[in-house]
Design an enzyme around this catalytic site. Structure first.
Site, PDB file in Angstrom:
ATOM      1  N   ASN A  37       0.825  -1.170   0.035  1.00 45.70           N
ATOM      2  CA  ASN A  37       0.048  -0.082  -0.072  1.00 45.70           C
ATOM      3  C   ASN A  37       0.915   1.277   0.044  1.00 45.70           C
ATOM      4  OD1 ASN A  37      -2.544   1.340  -0.088  1.00 45.70           O
ATOM      5  ND2 ASN A  37      -2.936   0.771   1.983  1.00 45.70           N
ATOM      6  N   HIS A 122     -13.753  -5.672  10.082  1.00 44.27           N
ATOM      7  CA  HIS A 122     -13.474  -4.638  10.854  1.00 44.27           C
ATOM      8  C   HIS A 122     -14.951  -3.776  11.332  1.00 44.27           C
ATOM      9  CE1 HIS A 122      -9.371  -3.503   8.786  1.00 44.27           C
ATOM     10  NE2 HIS A 122      -9.579  -4.754   9.370  1.00 44.27           N
ATOM     11  N   TYR A 159      -7.371   6.110  13.441  1.00 45.88           N
ATOM     12  CA  TYR A 159      -7.042   5.019  12.521  1.00 45.88           C
ATOM     13  C   TYR A 159      -8.202   3.899  12.717  1.00 45.88           C
ATOM     14  CZ  TYR A 159      -5.852   0.159  11.576  1.00 45.88           C
ATOM     15  OH  TYR A 159      -5.942  -1.113  11.170  1.00 45.88           O
ATOM     16  N   ASP A 210      -6.982  -3.274  17.347  1.00 40.40           N
ATOM     17  CA  ASP A 210      -5.772  -2.881  17.007  1.00 40.40           C
ATOM     18  C   ASP A 210      -5.185  -1.655  17.258  1.00 40.40           C
ATOM     19  OD1 ASP A 210      -3.373  -2.475  15.128  1.00 40.40           O
ATOM     20  OD2 ASP A 210      -4.392  -3.024  13.059  1.00 40.40           O
ATOM     21  N   HIS A 212      -2.349  -0.487  16.381  1.00 37.80           N
ATOM     22  CA  HIS A 212      -1.325   0.316  15.469  1.00 37.80           C
ATOM     23  C   HIS A 212      -0.191   1.041  15.903  1.00 37.80           C
ATOM     24  CE1 HIS A 212      -1.720   1.418  11.271  1.00 37.80           C
ATOM     25  NE2 HIS A 212      -2.177   0.432  10.993  1.00 37.80           N
ATOM     26  N   ASP A 316      -5.967  -3.993   1.269  1.00 30.53           N
ATOM     27  CA  ASP A 316      -4.766  -3.728   0.761  1.00 30.53           C
ATOM     28  C   ASP A 316      -3.797  -5.051   0.264  1.00 30.53           C
ATOM     29  OD1 ASP A 316      -4.457  -2.278   3.247  1.00 30.53           O
ATOM     30  OD2 ASP A 316      -2.323  -2.898   3.135  1.00 30.53           O
ATOM     31  N   GLU A 339      -7.779 -12.261   9.339  1.00 24.94           N
ATOM     32  CA  GLU A 339      -8.262 -10.894   8.872  1.00 24.94           C
ATOM     33  C   GLU A 339      -9.136 -10.803   7.745  1.00 24.94           C
ATOM     34  OE1 GLU A 339      -5.775  -7.697   8.802  1.00 24.94           O
ATOM     35  OE2 GLU A 339      -7.302  -6.066   9.164  1.00 24.94           O
TER      36      GLU A 339
HETATM   37  C1  CS2 Z   1      -4.046  -2.992   9.517  1.00 26.35           C
HETATM   38  C2  CS2 Z   1      -4.060  -2.293   8.188  1.00 26.35           C
HETATM   39  O1  CS2 Z   1      -4.943  -4.532  10.926  1.00 26.35           O
HETATM   40  C3  CS2 Z   1      -4.667  -4.061   9.729  1.00 26.35           C
HETATM   41  O2  CS2 Z   1      -5.249  -4.750   8.449  1.00 26.35           O
HETATM   42  O3  CS2 Z   1      -3.302  -2.429  10.352  1.00 26.35           O
HETATM   43  O4  CS2 Z   1      -5.456  -1.747   8.134  1.00 26.35           O
HETATM   44  C4  CS2 Z   1      -3.005  -1.496   7.747  1.00 26.35           C
HETATM   45  O5  CS2 Z   1      -3.229   0.150   8.494  1.00 26.35           O
HETATM   46  C5  CS2 Z   1      -3.070  -1.253   6.257  1.00 26.35           C
HETATM   47  O6  CS2 Z   1      -2.612  -2.384   5.844  1.00 26.35           O
HETATM   48  C6  CS2 Z   1      -1.991  -0.174   5.913  1.00 26.35           C
HETATM   49  O7  CS2 Z   1      -1.908  -0.097   4.494  1.00 26.35           O
HETATM   50 MG    MG Z   2      -2.901  -3.981  11.942  1.00 27.10          MG
END
Ligand code: CS2
Ligand code: MG
Length: 402
Positions: A37, A122, A159, A210, A212, A316, A339
């Site tokens: 990404n 999500h 996020y 998450d 992050h 992505d 996921e």
């Molecule tokens: C992430 C993603 O858990 C996840 O899938 O942390 O959303 C991440 O932010 C993206 O893959 C970035 O491109």
């Molecule tokens: Mg993640």
């Protein structure tokens, strides 16, 4: 079965994908996903300028040797660009070889080890109520696990939470958007969100969140302790991933299970974390981790130390990369969780997968190869549009981890 051509197809059907196509002299075709990404062009160049010229004429049945050639044959090893490029070639070769034999890739990996793959979607919202509403809707659809994120009060962006009513995709502008971050506000907020989720929706499902990469090890320990009563399935990326040692501190402070690895890409990135039993789930996806060939090695190491899989499946990762994730999920002994974020509608104009996502679980059939058809004419109707991931700044303007 000699490699005659290696082409890179870039397209943006709803979001950007970098697909590698290998064609052999006897007309066989295999596809692999090399999407990284916001850095897709770097992978495309690595494949086109550095790998393809050296691989033309190679015997496409020698997947292991080609993998070693790409990895050991590069003095400059590892890193997300290199490993995504190698992965795309590797996936395309597995796809092509399985098609040549008329079997699905999971047959070549030893066959099915479970009846279905448990996946988490999500669930997010600008408020706790909105996030809970989405979570309730997904659970009603049959999902057995959910990831919950909500906007931290007082912060303009978050996020995992879409801007306005758009579908969530972090790489949404040509240049990096600047988001804002306040760790204190997050530490105050997250335990409330997780408690509200269990109070409202109960304990009959797996709950994930998450972080992050945004906490220090001691903050992560503090947070993990507060989440322990709510029986989390995992807390993902509590601290930045490049510091493997940090997970020893997190581990010593909390029993909350930890999932890490979506920005790692080789077995050496996770060697200490796995062998030290510092994490519970390893999140490296096939697309960024050197392909099926290398992920098998990572997952075998993980199995020895009781670490289970939790492969990244954000949008992505293209449907081809997802199919490669699923082929491993379907066959490994140490599957943990997958996921599955889903895709914008336009993505299906280009990719037609044979995997099924139903009642919150994924199942595979016996379509030869990775089981994803690619419509190249449709891809041409969605030309590549460059997009960047955002960056994070603290309230005082200092740069922070995104
Ligand atoms: C992430 C993603 O858990 C996840 O899938 O942390 O959303 C991440 O932010 C993206 O893959 C970035 O491109
Ligand atoms: Mg993640």
């Amino acid at each position: 079965m000699r490699i005659q051509a290696i082409d890179v197809l870039m397209c943006s059907p709803g979001r950007t994908f970098c697909t590698v196509k290998i064609t052999t002299d006897d007309g066989l075709v295999g596809y692999g996903d090399g999407t990284l990404n916001g850095r897709e062009l770097a992978v495309a160049s690595y494949v086109t300028d550095h790998l393809a010229p050296a691989l033309i004429g190679s015997d496409a049945s020698r997947i292991n040797d080609i993998w070693q050639f790409c990895y050991k044959g590069a003095y400059w090893r590892r890193g997300p660009v290199t490993m995504s490029a190698i992965s795309a070639i590797d996936q395309a070769l597995w796809d092509l070889n399985a098609k040549a034999l008329g079997v699905p890739v999971h047959r070549l990996l030893g066959g099915r080890a479970r009846d279905y793959i448990t996946a988490y979607p999500h669930c997010s919202g600008h408020t706790v109520e909105a996030a809970l509403e989405e979570a309730g809707a997904r659970l009603a659809e049959g999902y057995k696990a959910i990831r919950i994120q909500a906007q931290v009060p007082g912060l303009a962006t978050a996020y995992g939470v879409a801007k306005g009513d758009e579908e969530y995709e972090p790489a949404s502008s040509t240049l990096p958007d600047v988001e804002e971050w306040d760790t204190g506000a997050y530490l105050d907020f997250l335990p409330r969100l997780i408690k509200a989720t269990r109070d409202e929706l109960g304990y009959g499902f797996e709950l994930l969140h998450d972080g992050h990469h945004r906490l220090t090890p001691s903050q992560a320990g503090w947070m993990g302790r507060r989440l322990e009563p709510y029986r989390m399935f995992w807390l993902e990326d509590p601290t930045p991933e490049e510091d493997q040692q940090a997970f020893a501190t997190v581990r010593s402070l909390t029993s909350c299970p930890i999932a890490v690895g979506e920005v790692w890409n080789s077995v050496y990135d996770c060697q200490q974390a796995i062998s030290g039993r510092l994490i519970d789930y390893i999140r490296i996806p096939v697309t960024h981790g050197g392909g099926l060939t290398h992920l098998r090695q990572i997952l075998a190491l993980a199995d020895v130390y009781g670490v289970r899989s939790g492969m990244q499946g954000a949008s992505d990762i293209s449907p081809i990369g997802q199919a490669a994730n699923f082929a491993l999920d379907w066959t490994i002994p140490n599957f943990g969780m997958q996921e599955y974020m889903g895709y914008p509608e336009e993505t299906w104009a280009v990719f037609t997968p044979h995997y099924r996502v139903e009642d919150g679980v994924i199942t595979l059939d016996d379509t030869p190869g990775l089981g994803v058809e690619v419509d190249e004419e449709a891809a041409a109707r969605y030309p590549y549009t460059p997009k960047s991931l955002p960056v994070n700044r603290l309230r005082d303007g200092g740069m922070y981890d995104w």
